[in-house]
Design a protein around this motif. Structure first.
Motif, PDB file in Angstrom:
ATOM      1  N   CYS A   1       4.849   2.829  -6.505  1.00  0.00           N
ATOM      2  CA  CYS A   1       4.737   2.626  -5.062  1.00  0.00           C
ATOM      3  C   CYS A   1       5.594   3.661  -4.349  1.00  0.00           C
ATOM      4  O   CYS A   1       6.809   3.715  -4.556  1.00  0.00           O
ATOM      5  CB  CYS A   1       5.204   1.228  -4.683  1.00  0.00           C
ATOM      6  N   THR A   2       4.948   4.449  -3.503  1.00  0.00           N
ATOM      7  CA  THR A   2       5.629   5.500  -2.747  1.00  0.00           C
ATOM      8  C   THR A   2       5.729   5.074  -1.290  1.00  0.00           C
ATOM      9  O   THR A   2       4.813   4.433  -0.760  1.00  0.00           O
ATOM     10  CB  THR A   2       4.852   6.818  -2.872  1.00  0.00           C
ATOM     11  N   GLY A   3       6.813   5.418  -0.644  1.00  0.00           N
ATOM     12  CA  GLY A   3       6.975   5.085   0.754  1.00  0.00           C
ATOM     13  C   GLY A   3       5.795   5.539   1.591  1.00  0.00           C
ATOM     14  O   GLY A   3       5.394   6.699   1.520  1.00  0.00           O
ATOM     15  N   GLY A   4       5.229   4.630   2.375  1.00  0.00           N
ATOM     16  CA  GLY A   4       4.083   4.951   3.209  1.00  0.00           C
ATOM     17  C   GLY A   4       2.746   4.625   2.582  1.00  0.00           C
ATOM     18  O   GLY A   4       1.715   4.652   3.270  1.00  0.00           O
ATOM     19  N   ASP A   5       2.711   4.332   1.269  1.00  0.00           N
ATOM     20  CA  ASP A   5       1.477   3.806   0.676  1.00  0.00           C
ATOM     21  C   ASP A   5       1.078   2.536   1.411  1.00  0.00           C
ATOM     22  O   ASP A   5       1.899   1.901   2.089  1.00  0.00           O
ATOM     23  CB  ASP A   5       1.681   3.455  -0.802  1.00  0.00           C
ATOM     24  N   VAL A   6      -0.166   2.135   1.245  1.00  0.00           N
ATOM     25  CA  VAL A   6      -0.650   0.897   1.855  1.00  0.00           C
ATOM     26  C   VAL A   6      -0.762  -0.174   0.772  1.00  0.00           C
ATOM     27  O   VAL A   6      -1.290   0.093  -0.315  1.00  0.00           O
ATOM     28  CB  VAL A   6      -2.006   1.109   2.545  1.00  0.00           C
ATOM     29  N   ILE A   7      -0.266  -1.353   1.057  1.00  0.00           N
ATOM     30  CA  ILE A   7      -0.383  -2.468   0.127  1.00  0.00           C
ATOM     31  C   ILE A   7      -1.143  -3.606   0.800  1.00  0.00           C
ATOM     32  O   ILE A   7      -0.941  -3.884   1.986  1.00  0.00           O
ATOM     33  CB  ILE A   7       1.007  -2.935  -0.367  1.00  0.00           C
ATOM     34  N   VAL A   8      -2.049  -4.224   0.043  1.00  0.00           N
ATOM     35  CA  VAL A   8      -2.863  -5.329   0.544  1.00  0.00           C
ATOM     36  C   VAL A   8      -2.755  -6.481  -0.446  1.00  0.00           C
ATOM     37  O   VAL A   8      -2.825  -6.266  -1.667  1.00  0.00           O
ATOM     38  CB  VAL A   8      -4.341  -4.915   0.706  1.00  0.00           C
ATOM     39  N   GLY A   9      -2.569  -7.697   0.060  1.00  0.00           N
ATOM     40  CA  GLY A   9      -2.461  -8.854  -0.803  1.00  0.00           C
ATOM     41  C   GLY A   9      -3.260 -10.034  -0.284  1.00  0.00           C
ATOM     42  O   GLY A   9      -3.407 -10.217   0.925  1.00  0.00           O
ATOM     43  N   ASP A  10      -3.795 -10.842  -1.219  1.00  0.00           N
ATOM     44  CA  ASP A  10      -4.443 -12.100  -0.875  1.00  0.00           C
ATOM     45  C   ASP A  10      -4.124 -13.107  -1.965  1.00  0.00           C
ATOM     46  O   ASP A  10      -3.182 -12.919  -2.739  1.00  0.00           O
ATOM     47  CB  ASP A  10      -5.950 -11.919  -0.637  1.00  0.00           C
ATOM     48  N   GLY A  11      -4.895 -14.184  -2.054  1.00  0.00           N
ATOM     49  CA  GLY A  11      -4.613 -15.217  -3.029  1.00  0.00           C
ATOM     50  C   GLY A  11      -4.761 -14.768  -4.464  1.00  0.00           C
ATOM     51  O   GLY A  11      -4.201 -15.390  -5.378  1.00  0.00           O
ATOM     52  N   ASP A  12      -5.518 -13.713  -4.700  1.00  0.00           N
ATOM     53  CA  ASP A  12      -5.700 -13.196  -6.060  1.00  0.00           C
ATOM     54  C   ASP A  12      -4.549 -12.310  -6.513  1.00  0.00           C
ATOM     55  O   ASP A  12      -4.231 -12.261  -7.705  1.00  0.00           O
ATOM     56  CB  ASP A  12      -6.992 -12.379  -6.155  1.00  0.00           C
ATOM     57  N   GLY A  13      -3.945 -11.571  -5.592  1.00  0.00           N
ATOM     58  CA  GLY A  13      -2.880 -10.648  -5.967  1.00  0.00           C
ATOM     59  C   GLY A  13      -2.779  -9.479  -5.018  1.00  0.00           C
ATOM     60  O   GLY A  13      -3.156  -9.580  -3.846  1.00  0.00           O
ATOM     61  N   LEU A  14      -2.320  -8.339  -5.544  1.00  0.00           N
ATOM     62  CA  LEU A  14      -1.930  -7.201  -4.710  1.00  0.00           C
ATOM     63  C   LEU A  14      -2.533  -5.901  -5.221  1.00  0.00           C
ATOM     64  O   LEU A  14      -2.715  -5.723  -6.434  1.00  0.00           O
ATOM     65  CB  LEU A  14      -0.407  -7.054  -4.724  1.00  0.00           C
ATOM     66  N   ILE A  15      -2.802  -4.986  -4.294  1.00  0.00           N
ATOM     67  CA  ILE A  15      -3.267  -3.660  -4.650  1.00  0.00           C
ATOM     68  C   ILE A  15      -2.573  -2.635  -3.762  1.00  0.00           C
ATOM     69  O   ILE A  15      -2.299  -2.907  -2.578  1.00  0.00           O
ATOM     70  CB  ILE A  15      -4.803  -3.539  -4.531  1.00  0.00           C
ATOM     71  N   VAL A  16      -2.263  -1.476  -4.344  1.00  0.00           N
ATOM     72  CA  VAL A  16      -1.574  -0.397  -3.625  1.00  0.00           C
ATOM     73  C   VAL A  16      -2.537   0.771  -3.477  1.00  0.00           C
ATOM     74  O   VAL A  16      -3.189   1.185  -4.444  1.00  0.00           O
ATOM     75  CB  VAL A  16      -0.306   0.036  -4.382  1.00  0.00           C
ATOM     76  N   LEU A  17      -2.617   1.322  -2.249  1.00  0.00           N
ATOM     77  CA  LEU A  17      -3.575   2.365  -1.917  1.00  0.00           C
ATOM     78  C   LEU A  17      -2.868   3.564  -1.306  1.00  0.00           C
ATOM     79  O   LEU A  17      -1.953   3.394  -0.493  1.00  0.00           O
ATOM     80  CB  LEU A  17      -4.608   1.828  -0.905  1.00  0.00           C
ATOM     81  N   PRO A  18      -3.284   4.778  -1.631  1.00  0.00           N
ATOM     82  CA  PRO A  18      -2.704   5.955  -0.975  1.00  0.00           C
ATOM     83  C   PRO A  18      -3.160   6.030   0.476  1.00  0.00           C
ATOM     84  O   PRO A  18      -4.363   5.927   0.780  1.00  0.00           O
ATOM     85  CB  PRO A  18      -3.256   7.129  -1.797  1.00  0.00           C
ATOM     86  N   ALA A  19      -2.217   6.210   1.388  1.00  0.00           N
ATOM     87  CA  ALA A  19      -2.538   6.217   2.818  1.00  0.00           C
ATOM     88  C   ALA A  19      -3.536   7.313   3.171  1.00  0.00           C
ATOM     89  O   ALA A  19      -4.410   7.119   4.023  1.00  0.00           O
ATOM     90  CB  ALA A  19      -1.264   6.377   3.638  1.00  0.00           C
ATOM     91  N   ALA A  20      -3.441   8.468   2.508  1.00  0.00           N
ATOM     92  CA  ALA A  20      -4.316   9.594   2.834  1.00  0.00           C
ATOM     93  C   ALA A  20      -5.779   9.300   2.529  1.00  0.00           C
ATOM     94  O   ALA A  20      -6.672   9.920   3.116  1.00  0.00           O
ATOM     95  CB  ALA A  20      -3.864  10.839   2.073  1.00  0.00           C
ATOM     96  N   ASP A  21      -6.034   8.366   1.623  1.00  0.00           N
ATOM     97  CA  ASP A  21      -7.412   8.065   1.209  1.00  0.00           C
ATOM     98  C   ASP A  21      -7.947   6.798   1.856  1.00  0.00           C
ATOM     99  O   ASP A  21      -9.045   6.341   1.514  1.00  0.00           O
ATOM    100  CB  ASP A  21      -7.475   7.906  -0.316  1.00  0.00           C
TER     101      ASP A  21
END
Length: 213
Positions: free
Chosen positions: A165-185
């Motif tokens: 996880c890099t500063g500024g990445d996007v993280i999304v979570g729900d009842g299933d769990g979490l995913i980390v996404l590159p902000a540029a994409d």
């Protein structure tokens, strides 16, 4: 600083938050499982890191924090660097015997507009997070409190739940769990997720319609 203690052992590195809040909000409306399918099941955190509140969804820019086992000084220091819409993502070394986050820090997060907290470690005061309206995820829960000695870091890349996880990445979570996404994409990922969502709506309608005939 949130807590009046010596934080000289904490390394702080500034970083940019480049994610468009409108895109973050839009992608947070889709299930983490669907986003993960579009990304070929990459970027999803370990299943052991579970939601501790019923508040959904969690989404924002990653504010990465590294702490020693059972020590939360860097988390206190991170609140001075936090911006509205950030999600605290903490590598607490996976230790679940001593909580590094609780109700007081939760109240501090809400006061600063922090969108959620993810801890690869333990937290406590679970009921208070529901009252605060703060989504929290963790590997474990423990009533034992932390130390405040450091060392640690704020803003440097970390590993959390087997994901870098890099500063500024996007993280999304729900009842299933979490995913980390590159902000540029993010814009491209959102477009692909929306196409997949539309496809699955049509597919389910066809399956249900066929079953009713």
């Amino acid at each position: 600083m949130f807590l009046e203690v010596d934080a000289s052992s904490i390394t702080v590195v500034p970083f940019e938050r480049t994610a468009d809040p409108a895109l973050v909000e839009a992608i947070s409306q889709h299930p983490v499982a669907l986003i993960g399918d579009v990304l070929q099941r990459m970027g999803m955190m370990a299943a052991a890191i579970r939601p501790r509140t019923a508040i959904r969804p969690l989404a924002g820019s990653v504010l990465p924090v590294l702490v020693r086992e059972g020590d939360n000084l860097a988390i206190h220091r991170s609140l001075d660097e936090a911006r509205a819409g950030d999600v605290l993502v903490v590598n607490a070394q996976g230790d679940v015997n001593r909580a590094v986050f609780g109700g007081l820090l939760g109240a501090g997060c809400v006061a600063r507009g922090i969108a959620g907290v993810v801890i690869d470690g333990a937290l406590r005061d679970v009921e208070e997070f529901e009252e605060l309206g703060l989504p929290v995820y963790s590997r474990g829960v423990s009533p034992a409190g932390p130390y405040k000695h450091g060392p640690g870091s704020v803003g440097l890349p970390i590993a959390c739940g087997n994901v870098v996880c890099t500063g500024g990445d996007v993280i999304v979570g729900d009842g299933d769990g979490l995913i980390v996404l590159p902000a540029a994409d993010l814009a491209d990922i959102l477009a692909r997720v929306e196409r997949q969502a539309a496809y699955e709506v049509d597919l389910k309608a066809g399956l249900v319609g066929g079953a009713r005939r």
